[in-house]
Design a protein around this motif. Structure first.
Motif, mmCIF file in Angstrom:
data_model
loop_
_atom_site.group_PDB
_atom_site.id
_atom_site.type_symbol
_atom_site.label_atom_id
_atom_site.label_comp_id
_atom_site.label_asym_id
_atom_site.label_seq_id
_atom_site.Cartn_x
_atom_site.Cartn_y
_atom_site.Cartn_z
ATOM 1 N N LEU A 1 0.845 -1.042 -0.024
ATOM 2 C CA LEU A 1 -0.044 -0.135 0.199
ATOM 3 C C LEU A 1 0.491 0.855 0.237
ATOM 4 N N VAL A 2 1.545 1.267 1.038
ATOM 5 C CA VAL A 2 2.835 2.691 1.062
ATOM 6 C C VAL A 2 3.927 2.500 -0.628
ATOM 7 N N ALA A 3 3.746 1.649 -0.939
ATOM 8 C CA ALA A 3 4.344 1.370 -2.175
ATOM 9 C C ALA A 3 3.544 2.364 -3.094
ATOM 10 N N ALA A 4 2.724 2.259 -3.137
ATOM 11 C CA ALA A 4 1.139 2.413 -4.214
ATOM 12 C C ALA A 4 1.155 3.946 -3.991
ATOM 13 N N THR A 5 0.589 3.852 -2.364
ATOM 14 C CA THR A 5 0.599 5.759 -2.296
ATOM 15 C C THR A 5 1.550 6.582 -1.957
ATOM 16 N N SER A 6 2.379 6.511 -1.952
ATOM 17 C CA SER A 6 3.402 7.739 -1.833
ATOM 18 C C SER A 6 5.161 7.533 -3.293
ATOM 19 N N GLY A 7 4.364 6.377 -3.816
ATOM 20 C CA GLY A 7 5.249 6.375 -5.096
ATOM 21 C C GLY A 7 6.673 5.514 -4.120
ATOM 22 N N MET A 8 6.977 4.609 -3.652
ATOM 23 C CA MET A 8 8.104 4.531 -3.045
ATOM 24 C C MET A 8 8.443 3.756 -2.421
#
Lengths: 391, 201
Positions: A319-326
């Motif tokens: 989820l973090v990868a998808a929302t923050s782009g990193m």
């Protein structure tokens, strides 16, 4: 948020710590490590200083790190006056230098808090680090997460929210401050109109906190539902519970805020007697069940709870990868101990698939024997860490 | 440097300078040394100016501004709009607004913000005089020009409540994109506030 991330990449940008340097940090007088691999294992006996390395990395994000230690405790014993952690962060083709440190205040002086630097320049708040990386962790202290006090689960959830929504930290701090103010006012029997003013501000922050949590839980639940089929890690069913949560259902934020304000106003006598504020998002709990069987997480075995927690954090990483782009950096302390060989292999495979950098610790080198290439293993002892060749 | 190596008069000067905002003990020593080296051109004129200001300074009994006359020059200026009242936390904020020439209204200085944790309540601030001023009539708009901090906004809430019965319209400063600011560099909270309080172009 950063200028990276939403810059039109098809997938999240891989972020990794390439160089980690410590000085007078716990057991390390000075240390410099090159971490040229996505999966890194630190192996060594108990007390060798493996967790210290993960703690150092965990201080590259807002908060007090994965041990929640006071900064003075981190100082190496034996006369050190300041500790420092610095890292070279690689994202895509670019590099950023991050640093943080703390100095023991002079006698009679005041604690200046910890200093945070990005590319050599001081930044006013540790929150600036979230522009550059996200860090998630699992520690043995979290083994009791599902059976322990609600406060631990709330803190766990708030860290998840912070990784999705960097505003959450400031909002929570302001909420806490207003809460303390209100309790003080009630105790001192301050004028009703003064309480009104504080409660108005309090309600705004409180509702924002509850909504941010609800949003993260919904996003996370969606990820879990998508990815859990056939996974070695059981799917978690998440819900927020507490007296405050029903206020949120089926109403606009403005209506909830008004309802909360009214409830605070009506509850003053009760709260005055209790010497604290009894209604609010600071009393909510994160309820976790095994989605498949609808069995409360707290009722299952230690190993199953660990697997559930790992599944939850892996979904969060996604989820973090998808929302923050990193891609986030994962710190997995004593991770392999409770897992059977199949789950261990599944964990390594999942980490590789996510494309994250994961720093792991364990007492036995055999636990990391089947670390997928290119993996890196270090033996940690006597205030140093040496690569293990021929894995 | 040991304190005993300096005469008590100089030591006293350094100690007082060190209490000024922005000066620590080290920079206070440097300032004192600088003053003493320029005794005629700086130290003596400063001493005279300080004495004159001490004799003449007055706090305006109407708005709380600091000036050499009471009521202050802003309150007595006939070109000022008596129907608009700008509420600020401190005299520094008043001066900042004056420097910018941002308003033709008159002022009211609160003397701080409500802060239960610091023991500052409504009675410690100039809120009752503000309410009395507005209740006396002739004021159409009260502009709350307080800081966008938790304490500032709590104080704004409180004052709005206190003025509820009066005829004056209560407004507050806009929150959002600073002039010359780039969206890219704004924090999420400011961006959201700017979006909420957007205005017709």
């Amino acid at each position: 948020m950063s200028d990276r991330g939403q810059a039109g990449h098809s997938g999240p940008e891989p972020v990794a710590v390439r160089v980690l340097k410590l000085s007078d940090f716990r057991s390390y007088p000075s240390l410099s490590l090159r971490l040229d691999a996505p999966l890194v294992a630190f192996v060594g006996p108990n007390g060798a200083g493996k967790t210290n390395l993960l703690e150092a990395v965990s201080l590259l994000t807002p908060g007090r790190g994965l041990r929640r230690a006071a900064y003075g405790e981190i100082l190496r014993l034996g006369g050190a006056e300041r500790w420092a952690v610095s890292a070279v962060l690689e994202h895509g083709a670019a590099e950023t230098r991050l640093g943080t440190g703390w100095e023991r205040p002079a006698p009679g002086g005041s604690d200046q808090g910890r200093i945070v630097r990005v590319d050599g320049a001081d930044v006013p708040s540790a929150e600036a680090l979230l522009d550059h990386l996200r860090i998630l962790w699992i520690t043995p202290a979290m083994d009791g997460l599902f059976t322990g006090p609600a406060g631990d689960r709330r803190r766990f959830l708030d860290r998840l929210v912070l990784a999705v929504d960097p505003e959450h930290g400031r909002r929570s701090r302001e909420f806490e401050r207003l809460l303390t103010s209100r309790n003080r006012l009630l105790e001192e029997g301050a004028a009703s109109s003064w309480c009104d003013a504080v409660e108005a501000e309090l309600a705004g922050r409180g509702v924002a906190i509850a909504l941010a949590r609800a949003e993260t839980v919904a996003l996370l639940s969606a990820r879990i539902a998508e990815r859990s089929a056939g996974s070695a890690f059981p799917a978690a069913g998440l819900s927020l519970t507490g007296e405050f949560e029903p206020l949120l259902a089926g109403r606009s934020a403005a209506e909830v805020e008004l309802a909360y304000r009214r409830a605070l106003r009506d509850g003053r006598e009760r709260d005055r007697a209790a010497r604290r504020t009894l209604l609010g998002p600071h009393r909510s709990d994160l309820d976790v069940v095994f989605a498949e069987k609808a069995v409360p997480a707290a009722l299952s075995s230690t190993g199953e709870q660990k697997a559930l927690l790992i599944g939850l954090v892996l979904a969060q990483a996604d989820l973090v990868a998808a929302t923050s782009g990193m891609t986030p950096i994962l710190l997995l302390d004593e991770i392999a101990a409770h897992l059977d060989p199949n789950r261990r292999a599944a964990l390594f495979a999942r980490l590789s698939a996510l494309g994250v950098q994961a720093l792991m610790t364990g007492t036995d080198p055999l636990l990391f024997e089947h670390l997928p290439e290119p993996g890196l293993r270090f033996r940690v002892e006597d205030g140093g860490a040496a690569p293990i060749r021929g894995a | 440097m040991k304190t005993s190596t300096i005469g008590p008069e100089i030591e006293r000067l350094i100690q007082l300078l060190a209490r000024l905002p922005g000066l620590g003990p080290r920079s206070a020593r440097r300032a004192a040394l600088h003053l003493m080296k320029r005794r005629e051109s700086l130290l003596e004129p400063l001493a005279r100016a300080t004495a004159e200001a001490a004799a003449a300074v007055k706090v305006c009994s109407v708005c709380g501004n600091v000036d050499t006359r009471d009521p202050c020059s802003v309150c007595t200026d006939p070109r000022r709009d008596p129907a608009t009242l700008v509420v600020v936390e401190d005299v520094g904020d008043l001066w900042a607004l004056e420097r910018a020439g941002a308003t033709r209204g008159r002022y009211h200085v609160l003397g701080g913000t409500l802060s239960p944790l610091d023991g500052i309540g409504p009675d410690d601030l100039s809120i009752a005089p503000l309410v009395a001023r507005v209740a006396a009539g002739g004021i159409d708009e009260v502009i709350l020009a307080v800081n966008a901090t938790v304490e500032g906004q709590t104080t704004a809430h409180y004052i709005t409540d206190q003025l509820a019965g009066t005829a004056a319209r209560v407004t507050r400063l806009a929150h959002g994109v600073p002039v010359g600011g780039e969206l890219d560099y704004l924090d999420d909270g400011t961006l959201a506030a700017a979006m909420r309080s957007r205005t017709p172009f």
